[in-house]
Write a protein that holds these residues in place. Structure first.
Motif, PDB file in Angstrom:
ATOM      1  N   LYS A  13       3.258  97.536  59.186  1.00  7.83           N
ATOM      2  CA  LYS A  13       4.052  98.667  58.674  1.00  7.83           C
ATOM      3  C   LYS A  13       4.577  98.380  57.275  1.00  7.83           C
ATOM      4  CE  LYS A  13       5.498 100.393  63.119  1.00  7.83           C
ATOM      5  NZ  LYS A  13       6.607 100.618  64.035  1.00  7.83           N
ATOM      6  N   LYS A  14       4.989  97.135  57.021  1.00  7.27           N
ATOM      7  CA  LYS A  14       5.475  96.774  55.674  1.00  7.27           C
ATOM      8  C   LYS A  14       4.355  96.907  54.648  1.00  7.27           C
ATOM      9  CE  LYS A  14       9.181  93.808  57.222  1.00  7.27           C
ATOM     10  NZ  LYS A  14       9.671  92.452  57.389  1.00  7.27           N
ATOM     11  N   GLN A  16       1.730  98.811  54.968  1.00 11.21           N
ATOM     12  CA  GLN A  16       1.474 100.244  54.837  1.00 11.21           C
ATOM     13  C   GLN A  16       2.447 100.854  53.830  1.00 11.21           C
ATOM     14  OE1 GLN A  16       1.846 101.786  58.847  1.00 11.21           O
ATOM     15  NE2 GLN A  16      -0.329 102.214  58.902  1.00 11.21           N
ATOM     16  N   ILE A  58       5.440 106.860  58.949  1.00  6.84           N
ATOM     17  CA  ILE A  58       5.820 105.467  59.208  1.00  6.84           C
ATOM     18  C   ILE A  58       7.072 105.420  60.073  1.00  6.84           C
ATOM     19  CG2 ILE A  58       6.735 103.391  58.110  1.00  6.84           C
ATOM     20  CD1 ILE A  58       4.726 103.745  55.925  1.00  6.84           C
ATOM     21  N   LEU A  63       1.230 103.101  63.765  1.00  6.78           N
ATOM     22  CA  LEU A  63       0.414 102.452  62.750  1.00  6.78           C
ATOM     23  C   LEU A  63      -0.754 103.380  62.458  1.00  6.78           C
ATOM     24  CD1 LEU A  63       0.295  98.790  64.053  1.00  6.78           C
ATOM     25  CD2 LEU A  63       1.526  99.638  62.083  1.00  6.78           C
TER      26      LEU A  63
END
Length: 186
Positions: A13-14, A16, A58, A63
């Motif tokens: 996620k970071k 992304q 997000i 994801l």
């Protein structure tokens, strides 16, 4: 990324989020290249809307591949600009390689190389011989990138697979629910 940080959804996620930030911050630059100062205004406004849309995805905790797709298209746009500045064989090879990588990220971007080939013949003012040479080099560059995956996917699935980034149980290891349930490519 996973070798550095370990397999964890929070890390994905970071990354992304970083790809989204890079993509939206460079949108005004791309718009400036094509449309001048009006493009800066348009790119800046659209980047805010775009950021709002992607960040809301997000926040849901999922994801998604949209950030990677957008980032890949951004890299493709820079490769296109790089080629447009000085159209040489080496630069069309770079554009073809980036196009192949874009296709491996998401197969539904297949229209982008075709649109480029149409523009190559209709928009860019080269001689017919140079257009055909550029087209051949571009297509071969894409094949060099996509070919190994197509061969691997075809061997693993026992059928011809020209372009797919998702597969049946053998390739995706049941990562795709539809493929795990039906055994088909989705």
């Amino acid at each position: 990324i996973y070798q550095i940080h370990g397999v964890h959804p929070g890390i994905a996620k970071k990354y992304q989020f970083i790809m989204i930030i890079i993509s939206v911050s460079l949108m005004p630059l791309i718009c400036y290249y094509y449309f001048g100062y009006l493009g800066v205004i348009s790119g800046t406004l659209s980047s805010f809307f775009f950021m709002n849309y992607l960040v809301s995805d997000i926040r849901t905790g999922t994801l998604l591949t949209e950030s990677l797709q957008v980032f890949s298209i951004l890299v493709w746009m820079f490769a296109l600009i790089f080629w447009e500045k000085k159209p040489t064989k080496n630069r069309i090879i770079v554009l073809g390689i980036v196009s192949g990588l874009l296709l491996l990220v998401k197969g539904s971007t297949i229209f982008i190389p075709f649109v480029f080939l149409i523009l190559l013949f209709g928009y860019y003012s080269f001689s017919l011989r140079k257009k055909i040479a550029n087209m051949i080099i571009y297509i071969l560059s894409i094949i060099i990138v996509v070919g190994p995956w197509s061969i691997y996917a075809s061997i693993k699935s026992d059928r011809l697979v020209l372009l797919s980034t998702q597969g049946d149980t053998m390739i995706a290891d049941c990562n795709n629910k539809q493929a795990a349930l039906t055994g088909d490519w989705s």
